[in-house]
Every structure is written in structure tokens, then in C-alpha cells.
Design an enzyme around this catalytic site. Sequence first.
Site, PDB file in Angstrom:
ATOM      1  CB  CYS A 176      -0.963  -0.170   1.208  1.00  0.00           C
ATOM      2  SG  CYS A 176      -2.060  -1.543   1.114  1.00  0.00           S
ATOM      3  CG  HIS A 183      -6.557   0.511   1.922  1.00  0.00           C
ATOM      4  ND1 HIS A 183      -5.577   1.543   0.806  1.00  0.00           N
ATOM      5  CD2 HIS A 183      -5.647   0.043   2.988  1.00  0.00           C
ATOM      6  CE1 HIS A 183      -4.176   1.173   1.398  1.00  0.00           C
ATOM      7  NE2 HIS A 183      -4.420   0.410   2.439  1.00  0.00           N
ATOM      8  CD  GLU A 193      -1.166   7.295   9.982  1.00  0.00           C
ATOM      9  OE1 GLU A 193      -0.692   8.158   9.148  1.00  0.00           O
ATOM     10  OE2 GLU A 193      -2.239   6.516   9.637  1.00  0.00           O
ATOM     11  CG  HIS A 202      -1.841   3.879   5.884  1.00  0.00           C
ATOM     12  ND1 HIS A 202      -1.710   4.139   4.469  1.00  0.00           N
ATOM     13  CD2 HIS A 202      -1.889   2.823   6.348  1.00  0.00           C
ATOM     14  CE1 HIS A 202      -1.822   2.580   4.317  1.00  0.00           C
ATOM     15  NE2 HIS A 202      -2.025   1.750   5.340  1.00  0.00           N
ATOM     16  CG  PHE A 236      -0.560  -5.971   4.177  1.00  0.00           C
ATOM     17  CD1 PHE A 236      -0.910  -5.290   5.471  1.00  0.00           C
ATOM     18  CD2 PHE A 236      -1.323  -6.758   3.588  1.00  0.00           C
ATOM     19  CE1 PHE A 236      -2.134  -4.967   5.851  1.00  0.00           C
ATOM     20  CE2 PHE A 236      -2.599  -6.750   3.938  1.00  0.00           C
ATOM     21  CZ  PHE A 236      -3.198  -6.052   5.079  1.00  0.00           C
ATOM     22  CE  LYS A 277      -5.398   4.216   2.919  1.00  0.00           C
ATOM     23  NZ  LYS A 277      -4.513   5.269   3.134  1.00  0.00           N
TER      24      LYS A 277
END
Length: 417
Positions: A165, A342, A316, A305, A403, A337
Site C-alpha cells: 500500500c 483503501h 499512527e 494512512h 503490508f 480513505k
Amino acid sequence: MELKRVVITGLGAITPLGNTAREFFDGLINGVSGAAPITQFDCSKFKTRFACEVKNFEPTNYFERKEARKLDRFTQFALVASDEAVKDAGIDNDNIDHDRVGVIFASGIGGIHTFQDDVMEFARGDGTPRFNPFFIPKMILDIAAGQISMRYGFRGPNFAVVSACASSTNALIDAFDNIRLGKADIILTGGSEAVISEAGVGGFNAMKALSERNDDPATASRPFDKDRDGFVMGEGAGIIVLEELEHAKARGAKIYAEVAGGGATADAHHITAPHPEGLGAKNVMLAALKDAGMEPGGIDYINVHGTSTPLGDIAETKAILSVFGDKAYDLNISSTKSMTGHCLGAAGVIETLACILAVTEDVIPPTINHFTDDPELDPKLNFTFNKAQKRVVNAAISNTFGFGGHNASVIIKKYKE
């Protein structure tokens, strides 16, 4: 060696909120949710039956039917967005050296539709390998970069980036570095993803990563809300035209903003979960600030994110407080998002587009779908809940984490002579 300045001269987007950069940003500012029931396949037996799909996209409106059949959906998105960006930047054969124009493009997964369809077709047969001759060149994730370069004859640096991502943010940073080191005058950079398929949704469901709020898709993406239950899958593409400043000025290009710096780190912690204290996220923001020669107080907005997962949003937030200290309370923070879902490998560029337009138009897009405060989050932080906010935005950070523990951050600032 004196590094060259890098500015942004063109934008292109195809997203769940609209099929141009302008439509996309208007959707953000108006707090529009892109989530709805899935239309691309029969999802009735799946745990998650909704996503943020690109809407009103008919390939034959953009490509000849024969050409469309040779392109996976993610490459179609990439080419449509690149057409908008090239036109927006005013690039033509008379004002560029094609050997000095490159394409550095990303995807987290690439042609999963093509892979799934051809393998399933083979499995239904008698075992004789009758694969489509375009199976491989449609599927490989570098093909979007190749197709864009062939479309315009751009012969400069050309490659693909994959870091889950974080992919398109890493691509943008690579493009930025190539230009400021003098290796190219212009680079089209960004990412594309089209993963809303049986394999994509089924795979992420198996990981328990997706929201299962099938009764209310429009509010399912709830970053920083107490009742968040996973991310909503999105799709789309974004393209940013990066250009060396003097080259842009010489051809009379309009300039949206400037790229100030970027950073990349690893959590080195877990295949999917973030470091619980946000160590990698903290380090990547510090790396981007150092690269830009900026102090934390110079940042006005962070496009986080913010995937709407229980662990990620907390980690975060801890990283932001660690980097910015008391100055964190002066920031606007938002997760777009909550509206786009996403978009995986394309998330970074789509969210950087949001930062560019926030900087140029002095408005912060909101984090929608906030209903209940999370007691584990600092209530003094401004997450820009539910409504856009006007403010002067001199500089913004876009964070993307993938990931495997991949982290990337880029800083966009107002252009000044």
C-alpha cells in the site's frame, strides 16, 4: 552537487469519487462516500459485499474495443489518468525532449482480474494449457508504466515500484529523486489498482482486514471512530507530473505546488500489523522532514494512512504525537480513505493529490463517518471530522504504510519563487 527543485505541473485521477482530478477533490471536500454494493461480480456468498468502485467507467469510451481487451482494468485506469495529466501539464512534442521524460509507476497487485480469469478458465477446461497470449503482458504490474511510455513515446527512466500500500508514494519519491539528481526533466508518477474481484475480496476477507458492515456501506470506512471494524476496498489511479523547476518555467507550465522531500522506512515488525508504538511511522515522517530541511512546526496538514483498522489508526496517532509533540494539536489531520476506501497500491498517489489540492486551495478534506470518539485517541487532536475546514496550508505530509512493514511519506509545499 546542488539538487534541483521539483514542482508539480499536471494531475490526473480516476477514483470512486469521480473520474477526473477535479471531480475527485470536489467529492472529498463535500464529504462524499464512494462505498456501495459491489457490481463487478456476484458477492452474495462473501463476508463483505461492498466496496468503493470506480463508477461510470466504460472502457470503450476511452479505447478501441480490440485495444481494451489487451489491457487489464488497472492499466486502463492508468492510461485514462495519464491522458488527463499530460493534457493538464500542457506536454506536447514541441516543448519536451522525449529522452528526458520518464514514467515511474506503481501497483500493489497488478492485473489480478486477468490472473484470476485466465487461471479459472484453465481450471474449467480439460487440462490443456490454452492461455490467452496476452495473459502475462496484461497481468504483470510493470505493464502500466510500459504502456504509458509507449503511448507518448517517453524514453526516459521507466520502471515499476511495489511496496504494497506504500507503492505509489515510493514511486513518487523515486521520481522526485531522479529529477532532483538531474536524470530527467519530467516524470509521470503515480499508481493504479483494480482488485475488486473474487480473489481480492476473498483474500482480504480471509485476513479479517475488511469491514463487514454490509447493512450500511456508505458509513463503513470509519477511521478513528471507536466502532471501526476494518478497511473498505477501493480502486482507481492517480498520476502526478513532476518537473524540474527551470524546465517548467521555460515552457510556461502552470505550477501547482512543490515536492519538498520524502522518506521511506520499515517497521521490521510483522507481516500485516503495524508496530504498536508506530515506530516505523514516526521514523518515516522524521526522514521526510529531514529530507525537506523542515521542522515539524512547518507542517499544517497530515493526510494519514488512516485505514479504519483498530490497530493501525492508534499506532499512527502515537507516531504523530511522538514527532510533533505539542505542535500536533495545531495540525489538521484527516483520512480521505473514509471516502475513497483503501486503494491499496494507488492509495499513496491519490492521497498525495488530496494534499496538493489542499495546499493550492487552502482547504482540508474531512474524515467522514465519525460517530463515536475512541477513548484510546487523544481528544485534543483535530481529525477534521465530518466537515472540510478552510485554513492556510503551506505544507502537507501524506503517509502510506504497506503490508510487510513498508512506510513512505512525502511532503508537498506551496510553490514560491
